[in-house]
Design a protein around this motif. Sequence first.
Motif, PDB file in Angstrom:
ATOM      1  N   THR A  30      59.462  57.611  82.237  1.00 17.73           N
ATOM      2  CA  THR A  30      59.086  57.752  80.826  1.00 17.73           C
ATOM      3  C   THR A  30      57.577  57.845  80.677  1.00 17.73           C
ATOM      4  N   HIS A 308      69.994  52.504  70.577  1.00 18.12           N
ATOM      5  CA  HIS A 308      68.967  52.843  71.564  1.00 18.12           C
ATOM      6  C   HIS A 308      67.600  53.075  70.924  1.00 18.12           C
ATOM      7  N   VAL A 316      65.427  52.499  77.358  1.00 19.55           N
ATOM      8  CA  VAL A 316      65.777  53.416  78.442  1.00 19.55           C
ATOM      9  C   VAL A 316      66.335  52.612  79.616  1.00 19.55           C
ATOM     10  N   MET A 322      72.549  51.879  80.661  1.00 22.33           N
ATOM     11  CA  MET A 322      72.763  53.283  81.023  1.00 22.33           C
ATOM     12  C   MET A 322      73.503  53.492  82.351  1.00 22.33           C
ATOM     13  N   TYR A 333      70.344  57.747  85.854  1.00 21.87           N
ATOM     14  CA  TYR A 333      70.467  57.655  84.399  1.00 21.87           C
ATOM     15  C   TYR A 333      69.253  56.973  83.775  1.00 21.87           C
ATOM     16  N   GLU A 336      66.862  59.884  83.776  1.00 20.27           N
ATOM     17  CA  GLU A 336      67.319  60.882  82.808  1.00 20.27           C
ATOM     18  C   GLU A 336      67.051  60.409  81.376  1.00 20.27           C
ATOM     19  N   SER A 337      67.360  59.141  81.099  1.00 21.19           N
ATOM     20  CA  SER A 337      67.095  58.617  79.756  1.00 21.19           C
ATOM     21  C   SER A 337      65.600  58.583  79.483  1.00 21.19           C
ATOM     22  N   ALA A 341      64.021  60.504  76.451  1.00 16.72           N
ATOM     23  CA  ALA A 341      63.234  59.693  75.511  1.00 16.72           C
ATOM     24  C   ALA A 341      61.842  60.290  75.333  1.00 16.72           C
ATOM     25  N   TYR A 364      66.969  59.778  68.685  1.00 19.64           N
ATOM     26  CA  TYR A 364      67.156  59.459  70.102  1.00 19.64           C
ATOM     27  C   TYR A 364      68.563  58.925  70.414  1.00 19.64           C
ATOM     28  N   MET A 368      71.071  60.666  73.283  1.00 20.31           N
ATOM     29  CA  MET A 368      71.701  59.998  74.417  1.00 20.31           C
ATOM     30  C   MET A 368      73.223  60.122  74.351  1.00 20.31           C
TER      31      MET A 368
END
Length: 439
Positions: A30, A308, A316, A322, A333, A336-337, A341, A364, A368
């Motif tokens: 992130t 989320h 995240v 996740m 994940y 990916e999140s 994000a 968001y 997701m």
Amino acid sequence: MSQHNLSSSPAASESADVIVVGAGPGGSATAAYLAMAGLDVLLLEKTSFPREKVCGDGLTPRAVRELITLGIPTPEDEGWIKNKGLRIIGGGMRLQLDWPDLSSFPPYGLVRTRQDFDDILAKHAVKHGARLHERVNVTGAVRSDATGHIIGVTAKEMDESGRATGKQLRFDAPLVIAADGNSSRLSLAMDRQKREDRPMGVAVRTYYTSPRHDDDYLESWLELWSKDDEGKDVLLPGYGWIFGVGDGTSNIGLGILNTSSAFGKTDYKDVMKRWVATMPQEWTYNDETMVGDIRGAALPMGFNRQPHYADGLLLVGDAGGMVNPFNGEGIAYAMESGRLAAEVVAQAFARTDDAGRERVLQSYPGVMKDALGGYYTLGRGFAKMIGHPEIMKLAVKYGLPRETMMKYLLKVMANLSEPHGGSAGDRLLNALSRIAPAA
């Protein structure tokens, strides 16, 4: 990392556009993406790198895709161990399945210890402009009196031995991202509780020196046994793994779901020791070759903490539950999140007014759910089903001998299907994921 001056010492009070709490794979990904988008990002990590994490250290092609997207090189001469697929053992069967060859995912997985992996990702975030502060233990949320939104965090500085130095810290930002794992103290500070209707897993693992350290397949054992209250053998819903790390050691562990009546009543370290004791002597998995203790960690699955995003706090990775309920995979994940994000946050900060920014941030949870919600609903059903020992026995007995079925199940459990077109099986999984309610 500190020895390379990549992590600066925090001032008693600092501000940024975004604060990311936790520099695991989700937090570092992130932070890297946000820094690439030109935002001023503070990345806060309570320990210091390199540091150990309880994990299988195995990366599926879905995780490898995230590494490629993030721009992390993975050459074998720098310690990245490639694998061709998954070897499944159970019911007297030994089935070797290659990862599917798809246009949307690389046809290989990787193994890298979390001690190295997390360090590499945090360095990558710093390289792209994130400001990393190690040994900063976030203790609470600073909330706006007017809106109740989080507008910063309080923290305490830690020394190298993990004890508080007594220095109190504060960091301010209009958006805070919780990437602080399963327990997510920051989420709890914002009254974001776990959902009890979601599956939870537990994993335990250790390392052994072994000639099997250089295996080019991940290995999964589907029969793990425990005893019930009457002393009868019970087949547990989960699997054991053997992943060669390539450095002279194997990562050996097991993951169990809470959908079994044996959950919470079972000594998983004892289950693991008894399982390892059944292996051939020449593999040298024994007390003398064990490197470090058997350590455990929780696996929060199927979006077990929601929403989320709300009130300035975005979740995240494990903080948002996740982990994939089908196979216990978390790294793919988390990253990916983090990527999804960061896309939302970058769009939000392109808005010039608070109302516009908030409207984008509130999208968001929907992003997701569109990405993973339906698939995770299917996974929750699967987790509940295999919690019944009779069903687990039938699955092992009748599923493993059918190689075509197992190849498809590998794609389902690792979430590896072509999003557009693909085989009939891909189209079926995509259709089921779309029509399943993304709760």
